[in-house]
Design an enzyme around this catalytic site. Structure first.
Site, PDB file in Angstrom:
ATOM      1  N   HIS A 232       0.695  -1.347  -0.004  1.00  9.26           N
ATOM      2  CA  HIS A 232       0.133  -0.097   0.135  1.00  9.26           C
ATOM      3  C   HIS A 232       0.954   1.290   0.002  1.00  9.26           C
ATOM      4  CE1 HIS A 232      -3.110  -2.930   2.093  1.00  9.26           C
ATOM      5  NE2 HIS A 232      -3.069  -2.800   0.939  1.00  9.26           N
ATOM      6  N   GLU A 262      -3.509  -6.452  -9.340  1.00 10.59           N
ATOM      7  CA  GLU A 262      -2.011  -6.049  -8.896  1.00 10.59           C
ATOM      8  C   GLU A 262      -1.346  -7.186  -9.738  1.00 10.59           C
ATOM      9  OE1 GLU A 262      -1.686  -6.335  -4.797  1.00 10.59           O
ATOM     10  OE2 GLU A 262      -3.391  -5.022  -4.157  1.00 10.59           O
ATOM     11  N   GLU A 358      -3.763 -13.328  -3.675  1.00 10.72           N
ATOM     12  CA  GLU A 358      -2.460 -12.220  -3.811  1.00 10.72           C
ATOM     13  C   GLU A 358      -1.424 -12.496  -2.673  1.00 10.72           C
ATOM     14  OE1 GLU A 358      -3.868  -8.428  -2.081  1.00 10.72           O
ATOM     15  OE2 GLU A 358      -5.893  -9.176  -1.564  1.00 10.72           O
TER      16      GLU A 358
END
Length: 402
Positions: A232, A262, A358
């Protein structure tokens, strides 16, 4: 002297088109009322952005002011600040009451007007703070209170067909942003400018698909070099250099519904040490995707990926869980914590759940292959397996660019 009301109805204009049909909100409210009945509650005071939006359609902008959706056996009423005028009325499925700033705690007086006093009241224990609870007890004088946060989260974890369709749109929009970023990557380009290209593509596509929506909260991160070490990390003005590890991240927000893409990328070329870590993370990603199916547990999926990484002496480089739920959530509100792929979550996957895969490995600065490696796909759990609705390719064949 002008009479200054504590609260009033500011029904300015006609109702707007909401993200979902009225029947969708009726079904959600029916589910909530079943929760209320099971706990003997007369009313619930929903205060979080995610629950207010889920049950009423209205996504508020707090700016330091309290908001709510009050649900009783018969009513669904949003409480909003005067600064928003008629917008909360237009964008909520039920009634709306505007409270004024003329006196402190008019918000709570409006809540008491709808709920009454001496009632059994549900509240969100993971959102209402200690001061809010004190005021709830003072103004509503409930005969009992109950925390309904967990029950509402479990309701939100199982998506309706309409929600899944919304999430499909979001995943497709995220892919479009990813392709725009790939086209913008160039040696010497700034992270900021590359991210802006992706953001602009995403917002234009949302507006094309949803011309009657409100547009807010979409964002894109594009990181390079050391700035890839955290998932982030904000965008900077750093310029991309040849051989840099890159991280593509697009986050469309459609009426409060968040989706994400992503991808690990490299600028121009990828060295052998980096390629080894990248391929190992891709293998973890593919294993994780194969494990997402009805009947699997969040902790069980996590354990299997951990075992793979540990066998390669890579587990120490993992930095967070392997996935999470999708729906009404954001980087500053909302999280269906009961559906995260972590060691301490034993939730069983069911048809109608939507989760990400992820994995991420972070190699420290100065070591060969330094950087943060991560991929992110969205999967819809069905009766027999799971459908991957992310279509942007992963891996070095497509993502060594610039």
């Amino acid at each position: 002297m002008t009479n200054r009301p504590e609260f009033f109805r500011q029904h300015n204009g006609a109702k707007a088109a909401l993200p979902f049909a009225p029947a969708e909100y009726e079904a959600r409210l029916s589910g909530l009322r079943a929760i209320m009945a099971s706990q003997g509650l007369d009313a619930v005071l929903l205060t979080s952005m995610q629950n207010v939006a889920y049950y009423s359609g209205f996504l508020y902008c707090s700016f330091g002011r309290p908001y709510a959706c009050v649900v009783t056996a018969d009513d669904c009423v949003t409480l909003s600040a005067g600064i928003d005028a008629g917008q909360p009325w237009r964008r909520s499925v039920g009634d709306n009451i505007t409270y004024t700033d003329w006196a402190r705690d008019n918000y709570w007086r409006a809540a008491a007007h709808v709920i009454g006093t001496g009632k059994a009241v549900g509240y969100e224990g993971d959102h209402l703070n200690l001061q809010g609870m004190d005021k709830l007890r003072h103004f509503l004088a409930p005969n009992s209170v109950a925390d309904i946060a967990g029950a509402t989260m479990r309701q939100r974890m199982l998506k309706s067909a309409a929600e899944i369709e919304m999430i499909r749109h979001g995943a497709a929009v995220a892919d479009i942003g990813g392709f725009a970023i790939r086209d913008a990557v160039a040696i010497g380009a700034r992270e900021l400018d590359i991210a802006m290209a992706g953001r602009d593509a995403v917002e234009r596509e949302i507006a094309r698909r949803f011309p009657q929506a409100e547009y807010r909260d979409t964002w894109v991160w594009f990181q390079s070099g050391l700035n890839t070490d955290g998932a982030h990390n904000p965008v900077t003005a750093r310029k991309v250099a040849r051989g840099d590890i890159l991280s593509l991240n697009t986050f469309p927000m459609i009426s409060g519904y968040y989706t994400a893409l992503e991808r690990t990328m490299f600028a121009g070329e990828v060295d052998a040490a980096s390629l080894k870590y990248w391929q190992a993370n891709l293998a973890a990603h593919e294993l994780g995707i194969s494990l997402i199916k009805p009947g699997a547990t969040c902790s069980g999926i996590t354990a299997a990926i951990n075992e793979m990484l540990e066998a390669q002496d890579l587990l120490q480089y993992r930095s967070f869980g392997y996935g999470h739920s999708f729906g009404i959530l954001s980087h500053y509100y909302g999280r269906e914590a009961g559906l995260e792929l972590r060691e301490d979550i034993d939730t069983v996957l069911e048809p109608g759940m939507v989760v990400s895969m992820e994995p991420m490995l972070t190699i420290a600065h100065g070591a060969p292959g330094a950087g943060g490696y991560r991929e992110h796909d969205i999967l819809v759990v069905g009766a027999d397996g799971a459908e991957n609705i992310t279509k942007y390719p992963y891996g070095p064949e497509f993502n060594v660019v610039g």
